[in-house]
Design a protein around this motif. Sequence first.
Motif, short mmCIF file in Angstrom:
data_model
loop_
_atom_site.label_atom_id
_atom_site.label_comp_id
_atom_site.label_asym_id
_atom_site.label_seq_id
_atom_site.Cartn_x
_atom_site.Cartn_y
_atom_site.Cartn_z
N UNK A 1 13.90 -0.56 -3.86
CA UNK A 1 15.30 -0.14 -3.89
C UNK A 1 15.54 0.80 -5.06
N UNK A 2 15.08 0.43 -6.24
CA UNK A 2 15.32 1.24 -7.43
C UNK A 2 14.60 2.58 -7.35
N UNK A 3 13.36 2.57 -6.84
CA UNK A 3 12.63 3.84 -6.70
C UNK A 3 13.33 4.75 -5.68
N UNK A 4 13.85 4.15 -4.60
CA UNK A 4 14.54 4.94 -3.57
C UNK A 4 15.78 5.60 -4.14
N UNK A 5 16.56 4.83 -4.91
CA UNK A 5 17.81 5.36 -5.46
C UNK A 5 17.57 6.45 -6.50
N UNK A 6 16.39 6.48 -7.07
CA UNK A 6 16.08 7.49 -8.09
C UNK A 6 15.58 8.80 -7.50
N UNK A 7 15.33 8.81 -6.19
CA UNK A 7 14.75 9.99 -5.56
C UNK A 7 15.82 10.85 -4.89
N UNK A 8 15.62 12.17 -4.85
CA UNK A 8 16.51 13.03 -4.06
C UNK A 8 16.22 12.83 -2.58
N UNK A 9 17.20 13.11 -1.74
CA UNK A 9 17.02 12.96 -0.30
C UNK A 9 18.00 13.87 0.43
N UNK A 10 17.66 14.33 1.63
CA UNK A 10 18.59 15.14 2.42
C UNK A 10 19.85 14.34 2.75
N UNK A 11 20.92 15.05 3.10
CA UNK A 11 22.20 14.40 3.38
C UNK A 11 22.07 13.34 4.46
N UNK A 12 21.39 13.67 5.57
CA UNK A 12 21.26 12.71 6.67
C UNK A 12 20.56 11.44 6.21
N UNK A 13 19.53 11.59 5.38
CA UNK A 13 18.82 10.40 4.87
C UNK A 13 19.71 9.59 3.93
N UNK B 1 22.94 9.30 4.03
CA UNK B 1 23.92 8.56 4.83
C UNK B 1 23.29 7.30 5.42
N UNK B 2 22.06 7.43 5.90
CA UNK B 2 21.38 6.25 6.46
C UNK B 2 21.03 5.26 5.36
N UNK B 3 20.65 5.76 4.20
CA UNK B 3 20.34 4.87 3.07
C UNK B 3 21.56 4.05 2.67
N UNK B 4 22.71 4.71 2.61
CA UNK B 4 23.93 4.00 2.22
C UNK B 4 24.24 2.89 3.21
N UNK B 5 24.02 3.16 4.50
CA UNK B 5 24.27 2.15 5.53
C UNK B 5 23.33 0.96 5.38
N UNK C 1 0.80 -1.22 0.00
CA UNK C 1 0.00 0.00 0.00
C UNK C 1 0.83 1.27 0.00
N UNK C 2 2.16 1.14 0.13
CA UNK C 2 3.02 2.32 0.11
C UNK C 2 3.11 2.87 -1.30
N UNK C 3 2.86 4.14 -1.45
CA UNK C 3 2.93 4.80 -2.76
C UNK C 3 4.38 5.18 -3.04
N UNK C 4 5.06 4.50 -3.96
CA UNK C 4 6.48 4.79 -4.21
C UNK C 4 6.72 6.18 -4.78
N UNK C 5 5.70 6.79 -5.36
CA UNK C 5 5.86 8.14 -5.89
C UNK C 5 5.82 9.18 -4.78
N UNK C 6 5.07 8.89 -3.72
CA UNK C 6 4.91 9.86 -2.64
C UNK C 6 5.87 9.62 -1.49
N UNK C 7 6.28 8.37 -1.27
CA UNK C 7 7.10 8.03 -0.10
C UNK C 7 8.52 8.58 -0.25
N UNK C 8 9.10 9.07 0.83
CA UNK C 8 10.50 9.52 0.80
C UNK C 8 11.44 8.36 0.50
N UNK C 9 12.61 8.66 -0.01
CA UNK C 9 13.57 7.64 -0.42
C UNK C 9 13.97 6.74 0.75
N UNK C 10 14.25 7.33 1.92
CA UNK C 10 14.67 6.53 3.07
C UNK C 10 13.57 5.56 3.49
N UNK C 11 12.34 6.03 3.52
CA UNK C 11 11.23 5.14 3.88
C UNK C 11 11.14 3.97 2.91
#
Length: 288
Positions: A49-61, A63-67, A18-28
Amino acid sequence: DFELDRRNRDAAIAALKGIDPMAAPALLLLEAATRAQFLRLPELRETMVQRALAKPAPLADQLEMAAILMSELAEVEAGEAIYSRLLAAADDDEQRARIRFWRADALRNREDLPENTGFEELEALARELPGTYWGGIARDRVRASKLRLGDPGIPFTAKPLAGEEVSLAALRGRPVVLAFWRTDGYGTEPLVTLLRDLRRRHETLAIVSICLDEDLAEVRRAVKSLGVDFPVVADGKGRRGEVPLRWFVEGEVVHVLDAEGRLVGMGLTAATNDGRRELRTVIDDVAG
């Protein structure tokens, strides 16, 4: 997560889908990908994963995404690509040090690397960028990993939820209890009760507690309901707050320092009867 805690697999899957990949933030989306992986949904995992990597995100997010990519999702190349991109775009040494610190932290969870790799990276950061905030955090974190009884404590200055700023330097001359706790910790209530009792018995005893929770509203509720009447340091960053980072604390634990600022008790707990007896004995001995 709620449905997984209830062991309701079908409901958890429905929630993920039910998560909307277009609306959800990359980290989520990346966090959702880890749940999809756990639930053995490879196509949904890959899509997120692919949708997350295609989205912009703040620096803190980022860093957490990379981890997350490097550890939980075993997408090492994708995680390293984020770190490389961020380092290339960094404006100054302070930002570079921040990125390098969190990369070093992520390396600790890499099963394909030697066990000490993350700490070697922290040592390099502390050596090469010693004047930066994160270089200093790296230096203290490495030292914290090697602390032994009799060693001087790691200095810090912090602002509690109420009252004056506290620091180890200002408390020199008094025995000090550093209590790292969580609002839902099994040993939290007995710890608070024990520390209140010990402070009544020893007037010189200083207590500084550091809450590892991120929800500050919940921290304040717990402080009130438990009747905590000693300083509580909480900045909403949990174990990523400055004091836990410097002391390399990731869970509930109590350390005790003498009036000279040297460790006389480490890794203590109030969660068991034996633990409480040991904690009481250490504090009684150091506080006279």
